[in-house]
Design an enzyme around this catalytic site. Structure first.
Site, PDB file in Angstrom:
ATOM      1  N   TYR A  50       0.793  -1.475  -0.014  1.00  0.00           N
ATOM      2  CA  TYR A  50      -0.275   0.534   0.118  1.00  0.00           C
ATOM      3  C   TYR A  50       0.792   0.752   0.106  1.00  0.00           C
ATOM      4  CZ  TYR A  50      -3.972  -2.713   0.565  1.00  0.00           C
ATOM      5  OH  TYR A  50      -5.583  -3.550  -0.001  1.00  0.00           O
ATOM      6  N   ASN A 113     -13.511  -3.609   4.245  1.00  0.00           N
ATOM      7  CA  ASN A 113     -14.561  -3.254   3.890  1.00  0.00           C
ATOM      8  C   ASN A 113     -14.171  -4.449   2.339  1.00  0.00           C
ATOM      9  OD1 ASN A 113     -11.812  -2.570   1.392  1.00  0.00           O
ATOM     10  ND2 ASN A 113     -12.213  -0.834   1.586  1.00  0.00           N
TER      11      ASN A 113
HETATM   12  N1  UDP Z   1      -9.399   3.142   2.379  1.00  0.00           N
HETATM   13  C1  UDP Z   1      -9.527   3.500   4.005  1.00  0.00           C
HETATM   14  N2  UDP Z   1      -9.699   4.808   3.785  1.00  0.00           N
HETATM   15  C2  UDP Z   1     -10.253   5.783   2.646  1.00  0.00           C
HETATM   16  C3  UDP Z   1      -9.756   5.314   1.833  1.00  0.00           C
HETATM   17  C4  UDP Z   1      -9.280   4.088   2.099  1.00  0.00           C
HETATM   18  O1  UDP Z   1      -8.817   2.990   5.278  1.00  0.00           O
HETATM   19  O2  UDP Z   1     -10.703   6.936   3.548  1.00  0.00           O
HETATM   20  C5  UDP Z   1      -8.702   1.669   2.802  1.00  0.00           C
HETATM   21  C6  UDP Z   1      -9.441   0.994   2.047  1.00  0.00           C
HETATM   22  O3  UDP Z   1      -9.315  -0.431   3.197  1.00  0.00           O
HETATM   23  C7  UDP Z   1      -9.288   0.478   1.108  1.00  0.00           C
HETATM   24  C8  UDP Z   1      -8.131   0.999   0.689  1.00  0.00           C
HETATM   25  O4  UDP Z   1      -7.681   1.531   1.876  1.00  0.00           O
HETATM   26  O5  UDP Z   1      -9.410  -0.724   0.086  1.00  0.00           O
HETATM   27  C9  UDP Z   1      -7.126   1.394   0.007  1.00  0.00           C
HETATM   28  O6  UDP Z   1      -7.678   2.639  -0.806  1.00  0.00           O
HETATM   29  P1  UDP Z   1      -8.006   2.391  -2.087  1.00  0.00           P
HETATM   30  O7  UDP Z   1      -9.135   3.805  -2.392  1.00  0.00           O
HETATM   31  O8  UDP Z   1      -7.111   2.121  -3.317  1.00  0.00           O
HETATM   32  O9  UDP Z   1      -9.719   1.910  -1.922  1.00  0.00           O
HETATM   33  P2  UDP Z   1      -9.993   0.259  -3.455  1.00  0.00           P
HETATM   34  O10 UDP Z   1      -8.586   0.650  -4.773  1.00  0.00           O
HETATM   35  O11 UDP Z   1      -9.422  -0.411  -2.394  1.00  0.00           O
HETATM   36  O12 UDP Z   1     -11.405   0.604  -3.553  1.00  0.00           O
END
Ligand code: UDP
Ligand code: MG
Length: 138
Positions: A50, A113
């Site tokens: 990440y 999520n």
């Molecule tokens: N996440 C979080 N808070 C936020 C946005 C993201 O805790 O406001 C976490 C969540 O687990 C997410 C991950 O960080 O799945 C990666 O974020 P991304 O924006 O890449 O979302 P994704 O691609 O997983 O939909």
């Protein structure tokens, strides 16, 4: 257009007993499993995975969550896999996810999520190679 994407069933999905139901939905949606492992990420590995979010306010909580228990990591194949899989999992925030999507069904919050899906063909390749060696992909 690539036919490969990478996913993780996140620690809350494992803890809440949802692995079977989520995999069933993925397979019934036409994805073929090319690689799969049950594993727990180290702090270092989750931080690297990440790294793109390292400046975000939620980064430390994200790493803590992703290392709080085992995950199921997998490589999936389908035509237009990245986009099709993002459609199947739904919005990052389950409150905004469409009915019938995996996050709508199984996710508790925007942070916990349930599932990861690659966001581009380029990142799918990087993420697959991050978690799997060539001899683990079939
Ligand atoms: N996440 C979080 N808070 C936020 C946005 C993201 O805790 O406001 C976490 C969540 O687990 C997410 C991950 O960080 O799945 C990666 O974020 P991304 O924006 O890449 O979302 P994704 O691609 O997983 O939909
Ligand atoms: Mg993302």
């Amino acid at each position: 257009m690539s036919n490969i994407t990478f996913t993780m069933l996140k620690p809350d999905s494992v803890r809440n007993g949802n692995i079977g139901a989520i995999l069933d939905k993925i397979i019934k949606s036409g994805f073929i499993i090319k690689a799969m492992k049950f594993t727990k990420m180290s702090n270092e590995k989750a931080s690297k995975f990440y790294a793109i979010h390292s400046e975000r306010p939620f980064f430390n909580d994200l790493v803590e969550y992703m290392t709080s228990g085992p995950i199921v990591a997998a490589i999936l194949e389908k035509d237009n896999a990245v986009n099709e899989f993002r459609d199947l999992i739904g919005s990052t925030n389950p409150e905004e996810a469409e009915e019938g999507t995996i996050r709508k069904m199984f996710a508790k919050s925007i942070s916990e999520n349930a599932i990861h899906g690659s966001d581009s063909d380029e990142n799918a390749k990087i993420e697959c190679e991050f978690h799997f060696g060539a001899d683990e992909i079939y």
